[in-house]
Design a protein around this motif. Sequence first.
Motif, short mmCIF file in Angstrom:
data_model
loop_
_atom_site.label_atom_id
_atom_site.label_comp_id
_atom_site.label_asym_id
_atom_site.label_seq_id
_atom_site.Cartn_x
_atom_site.Cartn_y
_atom_site.Cartn_z
N ARG A 90 48.75 46.11 33.90
CA ARG A 90 48.83 44.75 34.40
C ARG A 90 49.60 43.86 33.42
NH1 ARG A 90 43.79 41.58 37.15
NH2 ARG A 90 45.04 40.05 38.31
N ALA A 91 50.72 43.36 33.85
CA ALA A 91 51.54 42.42 33.08
C ALA A 91 52.49 41.76 34.06
CB ALA A 91 52.31 43.14 31.98
N LYS A 92 52.80 40.49 33.83
CA LYS A 92 53.68 39.77 34.74
C LYS A 92 54.97 40.54 34.93
CE LYS A 92 52.02 35.06 33.93
NZ LYS A 92 52.39 33.70 33.50
N PRO A 93 55.43 40.62 36.20
CA PRO A 93 54.91 40.00 37.42
C PRO A 93 53.92 40.89 38.19
CG PRO A 93 57.01 41.02 37.90
CD PRO A 93 56.74 41.29 36.44
N PHE A 94 53.50 41.99 37.57
CA PHE A 94 52.66 42.96 38.29
C PHE A 94 51.18 42.63 38.05
CE2 PHE A 94 56.55 45.25 36.83
CZ PHE A 94 57.21 45.23 38.06
N LEU A 95 50.63 41.78 38.93
CA LEU A 95 49.28 41.26 38.74
C LEU A 95 48.31 41.61 39.86
CD1 LEU A 95 50.21 37.66 37.48
CD2 LEU A 95 49.71 39.69 36.10
N GLN A 96 48.82 42.16 40.96
CA GLN A 96 47.97 42.42 42.13
C GLN A 96 47.48 43.87 42.12
OE1 GLN A 96 47.28 39.78 44.07
NE2 GLN A 96 48.67 38.57 42.78
N PRO A 97 46.16 44.09 41.97
CA PRO A 97 45.67 45.47 41.90
C PRO A 97 45.65 46.16 43.26
CG PRO A 97 43.83 43.94 41.82
CD PRO A 97 45.08 43.10 41.81
N VAL A 98 46.04 47.42 43.26
CA VAL A 98 45.89 48.31 44.42
C VAL A 98 44.70 49.21 44.13
CG1 VAL A 98 46.98 50.02 45.90
CG2 VAL A 98 48.38 48.26 44.79
N LEU A 99 43.69 49.16 44.98
CA LEU A 99 42.43 49.82 44.68
C LEU A 99 42.26 51.15 45.40
CD1 LEU A 99 39.91 46.80 44.81
CD2 LEU A 99 41.18 47.70 42.85
N GLY A 100 41.66 52.11 44.68
CA GLY A 100 41.16 53.32 45.30
C GLY A 100 39.78 53.08 45.86
N VAL A 101 39.19 54.10 46.47
CA VAL A 101 37.90 53.95 47.14
C VAL A 101 36.79 53.73 46.10
CG1 VAL A 101 36.22 55.04 48.67
CG2 VAL A 101 38.67 55.44 49.01
N PRO A 102 36.01 52.65 46.23
CA PRO A 102 34.91 52.42 45.28
C PRO A 102 33.76 53.39 45.54
CG PRO A 102 34.95 50.70 46.96
CD PRO A 102 36.17 51.54 47.18
N PRO A 103 33.00 53.76 44.51
CA PRO A 103 31.95 54.76 44.68
C PRO A 103 30.76 54.29 45.52
CG PRO A 103 31.89 53.85 42.46
CD PRO A 103 33.14 53.32 43.11
N ASP A 104 30.59 52.98 45.68
CA ASP A 104 29.43 52.49 46.44
C ASP A 104 29.73 52.29 47.91
OD1 ASP A 104 31.14 50.38 45.93
OD2 ASP A 104 29.54 48.90 45.70
N LEU A 105 30.96 52.63 48.36
CA LEU A 105 31.30 52.51 49.78
C LEU A 105 30.77 53.72 50.53
CD1 LEU A 105 32.81 51.15 52.16
CD2 LEU A 105 34.84 52.46 51.46
N LEU A 106 29.88 53.50 51.49
CA LEU A 106 29.33 54.57 52.31
C LEU A 106 30.12 54.68 53.61
CD1 LEU A 106 25.55 53.71 51.88
CD2 LEU A 106 26.92 55.32 50.55
N ASN A 107 30.47 55.88 53.98
CA ASN A 107 31.27 56.12 55.18
C ASN A 107 30.60 57.24 55.96
OD1 ASN A 107 33.18 56.97 57.09
ND2 ASN A 107 34.90 56.47 55.77
N ILE A 108 29.98 56.88 57.09
CA ILE A 108 29.18 57.85 57.84
C ILE A 108 29.78 58.05 59.23
CG2 ILE A 108 26.93 58.25 58.93
CD1 ILE A 108 26.96 58.71 55.96
#
Length: 409
Positions: A156-174
């Motif tokens: 993270r450093a200007k201008p690259f400030l917006q995170p692209v996220l992977g799947v969080p471990p607490d997300l349940l998908n049933i």
Amino acid sequence: MHKSQSRSFLVVVAALLAGLLSACGTPAPSSACAAPPSCPACPACAVAGSAPSPQPAARPLQAARWSDLPGWNDDDLAAAWPAFLQSCRALAKRPQWPQWQAVCDEARSLNEPVTAGIRRFFESRFQPWLLTNPDATTNGLITGYYEPLLHGARTRAKPFLQPVLGVPPDLLNIDLGAVLPDLKNLRLRGRLQGNKVVPYFSRAEITAHEKDYLDRVLLYVDDPVELFFLQVQGSGRVRLPDGQTVRLAYADQNGHPYQSIGRVLVDRGELTLEQASMAGIKQWARANPGRVNDLLNTNPSYVFFREQPATGHDGPNGALGVALTPERSIAVDPRYTPLGAPVFLATSQPDSPTPLRRLVLAQDTGGAIRGVVRADLFWGFGTQAGHQAGRMKQPGQMWVLLPPGAAPK
């Protein structure tokens, strides 16, 4: 997800669904539901006592003839053949569908087929079915999507400030079909709060607590609006400062419904309906940088990604698990259109009355792709594909091509 969490979640979901169904019962086909209005699984009764029997919905698949398909004899079917063989790669892994096995085996045995031979193949091995809405109409909405190119970095450093996220471990998908077969193709996403299942965090909540997701960051990109549209498209490529390109593929979603930010701007009177395209929204964002985050957070949906190598010229993998083919792959609602199936699409070019009639393959799904006559045409990668996809919002008809015996009962 931890195994004990998974078991607890399944128990909770099963109990909730069982309680819901036992409270509502199963209404007789010709009688009004006697359940209280708070019961979401039953239709509410308008007045006490019996209600008029609803008209039966039209069947989503209506048998058709090849002559019903406008432009069938004019399409360059050879351009769709590689996409069809891609579908066969996935369908070959489903031995429960022997009808597909036979036609795919024959397709792979054809030596460099030309359009005339391909047309004979489909006409002799498939039956066309007209997709039909519950109200018996046959027109629906055809939109477009594409694979965008973003610019980003590993740190993270200007201008690259917006995170692209992977799947969080607490997300349940049933998969609810694993709990009740009648809920096939429906999924429930949430999180555990103590011993209760609650909705997962909304976009606004996720972006407000970015520090909680630092271990899930895949990359940082330079534009929040481009990141938003990457989530809408479901996949894209990111070019890093050293010239390397990585591909981001859809991994999961937070379970909240998609809300069109273009519709929000129209409702607020800031754009006309004609201006509310992807290009129009980006132009509004450039003119209103301080209001961008508030606008994006009106859409509670949030998409998580996984990283893939960007090799060759293949498109991203769709929900079928095969690479998408530009202008020959579509996203569909799999409740009505089987993934992998050929579909003849009759619509028009973006912002134009010029006909667009061609054979495409149902190889993807999307959160906003809901309904019988509904499709999203994949236009490919890059700026020109994005220009086409962003302007496409056309009426159209769809015919699903199925081997004999493969049509749903």
